[in-house]
Scaffold this active site. Structure first.
Site, short mmCIF file in Angstrom:
data_model
loop_
_atom_site.label_atom_id
_atom_site.label_comp_id
_atom_site.label_asym_id
_atom_site.label_seq_id
_atom_site.Cartn_x
_atom_site.Cartn_y
_atom_site.Cartn_z
N GLY A 31 15.85 1.17 17.55
CA GLY A 31 15.84 2.47 16.54
C GLY A 31 14.44 2.91 16.07
O GLY A 31 13.55 2.63 16.75
N HIS A 34 11.72 7.73 18.65
CA HIS A 34 10.68 9.22 18.74
C HIS A 34 10.87 9.49 20.01
O HIS A 34 11.64 9.37 21.10
CB HIS A 34 9.56 8.61 18.24
CG HIS A 34 9.02 7.12 19.26
ND1 HIS A 34 8.70 7.06 20.35
CD2 HIS A 34 8.82 6.06 18.61
CE1 HIS A 34 8.57 6.01 20.91
NE2 HIS A 34 8.56 5.27 19.75
N GLY A 36 9.17 9.21 22.69
CA GLY A 36 9.26 8.11 23.77
C GLY A 36 10.64 7.60 24.22
O GLY A 36 11.06 7.43 25.32
N HIS A 37 11.34 7.27 23.29
CA HIS A 37 12.70 6.88 23.54
C HIS A 37 13.61 7.88 23.98
O HIS A 37 14.48 7.71 24.76
CB HIS A 37 13.41 6.41 22.21
CG HIS A 37 12.93 5.38 21.35
ND1 HIS A 37 12.09 5.57 20.24
CD2 HIS A 37 12.89 3.97 21.75
CE1 HIS A 37 11.71 4.45 20.03
NE2 HIS A 37 11.96 3.39 20.63
N LYS A 149 5.07 1.13 27.96
CA LYS A 149 4.13 1.00 26.69
C LYS A 149 4.03 -0.50 26.52
O LYS A 149 3.21 -1.22 26.44
CB LYS A 149 4.45 1.72 25.52
CG LYS A 149 3.38 1.34 24.29
CD LYS A 149 3.68 2.13 23.15
CE LYS A 149 3.14 1.26 21.75
NZ LYS A 149 3.91 0.13 21.85
N ASP A 150 5.33 -1.30 26.60
CA ASP A 150 5.16 -2.66 26.47
C ASP A 150 5.30 -3.25 27.98
O ASP A 150 6.30 -3.47 28.64
CB ASP A 150 6.61 -2.79 25.79
CG ASP A 150 6.49 -2.55 24.43
OD1 ASP A 150 5.84 -2.85 23.62
OD2 ASP A 150 7.48 -1.40 24.03
O1 PAF Z 1 11.05 -2.65 23.20
C1 PAF Z 1 11.73 -2.83 22.42
O2 PAF Z 1 12.36 -1.88 21.58
C2 PAF Z 1 12.72 -4.21 22.12
O3 PAF Z 1 11.51 -5.19 22.57
C3 PAF Z 1 14.06 -4.35 22.98
C4 PAF Z 1 13.65 -4.16 24.52
C5 PAF Z 1 15.03 -3.07 22.63
C6 PAF Z 1 14.65 -5.73 22.77
O4 PAF Z 1 14.75 -5.80 21.37
#
Ligand code: PAF
Length: 287
Positions: A31, A34, A36-37, A149-150
């Site tokens: 949640g 932004h 990016g999502h 990014k992750d």
């Molecule tokens: O990247 C994230 O927002 C979280 O680590 C994820 C992949 C939703 C898991 O909780």
């Protein structure tokens, strides 16, 4: 958009979508959405007929002294944004629905989880792998999208999907989407909102120092002094501490000490104004 908060409702919504023969994409999020999502959601649409987004602030991936309580929660605003993107299904379980009483399983991915953020945040990637494994089993998507990014998280999830036969055909179904950045280069993150205006301005030094470091590596500078120069640049710009500045193999995440003709990634985690920021970039010329 249908919102499911229980597994029963989620299952029938997924069955209905699948009953119509639709390919389903999942965008897992915590949640505080932004751009990016929303980029992940738009990309998801290209790979599937229907898009499901999950919003769940996963307590298992936060350490005891981390920001679980402070993590921004904005369900109504997030739902409105997803409606605007034409998302078909929002999966928004509460903690009890995700981890009912007696929950006792932990998914732990070896190797790629160990260094970098795994070393700085013990247990973090077990929490991520556990919840993402559950999300895959709950939603049963054809593809799932995650932000680059992750980068380490993406590597952990790909390893898990391959090892546990989740989401066929495994790795190809896990789609990494390039990082979305502000005009000054700072990677978008829900945690950027913790930054004071002063810290936010100083934070732009992070992508700048990384880009300069990459240019130096590409021009033949040695790895160790280049990484040290990035650290010095960040500390001088106002960062309080640095978890790591590492050059790693892009896939295995094993540190590399000399640039060679193989995909390499520069990864950094550093703290400014009490907020931990992470970023990573490919070691290749800027576009
Ligand atoms: O990247 C994230 O927002 C979280 O680590 C994820 C992949 C939703 C898991 O909780």
């Amino acid at each position: 958009m249908q919102t499911a908060t229980t597994l029963e409702v989620l299952r029938s919504a997924v069955d209905l979508l699948r009953g119509k023969g639709k390919r389903l994409a999942l965008v897992p999020t915590m949640g505080a959405l932004h751009e990016g999502h929303l980029t992940l959601v738009r990309e998801a649409r290209k790979h599937a007929d229907a898009v499901a987004v999950s919003i769940f602030v996963n307590p298992k991936q936060f350490g005891p002294n981390e920001d679980l309580d402070a993590y921004p929660r904005r369900m109504a605003a997030d739902a409105a944004l997803l409606e605007g993107e034409g998302v078909e299904l929002l999966w928004a379980p509460d903690v009890g629905a995700m981890y009912p009483a007696g929950f006792a399983t932990n998914v732990s991915v070896g190797g790629v989880s160990d260094g970098l953020c795994g070393a700085a945040r013990p247990g973090h990637f077990d929490g991520v792998a556990t919840v993402v494994c559950k999300l895959f089993n709950q939603v049963r998507p054809d593809v799932a999208l995650f932000g680059e990014k992750d980068w380490q998280q993406l590597a952990v999830i790909r390893r898990m999907a391959r090892d546990l036969d989740l989401v066929l055909p495994h790795v190809a179904a896990i789609i990494g989407v390039p990082t979305v950045r502000e005009a000054d280069g700072l990677a978008l993150s829900s945690r950027n909102q913790y930054l004071s205006p002063e810290a936010r301005a100083q934070a732009a030094a992070l992508p700048k120092a990384m880009r300069q470091g990459i240019e130096a590596l590409l021009s033949g500078s040695a790895v160790a002094p280049t990484l040290a120069a990035i650290e010095a640049h960040l500390l001088q710009a106002g960062f309080e501490s640095i978890d790591y500045v590492t050059l790693a193999d892009a896939e295995s995440l094993m540190p590399i000490e000399a640039t060679e003709p193989r995909p390499a990634r520069l990864l950094v985690a550093a703290r400014i104004g009490g907020t931990r920021l992470i970023d990573n970039m490919a070691v290749e010329p800027a576009e």
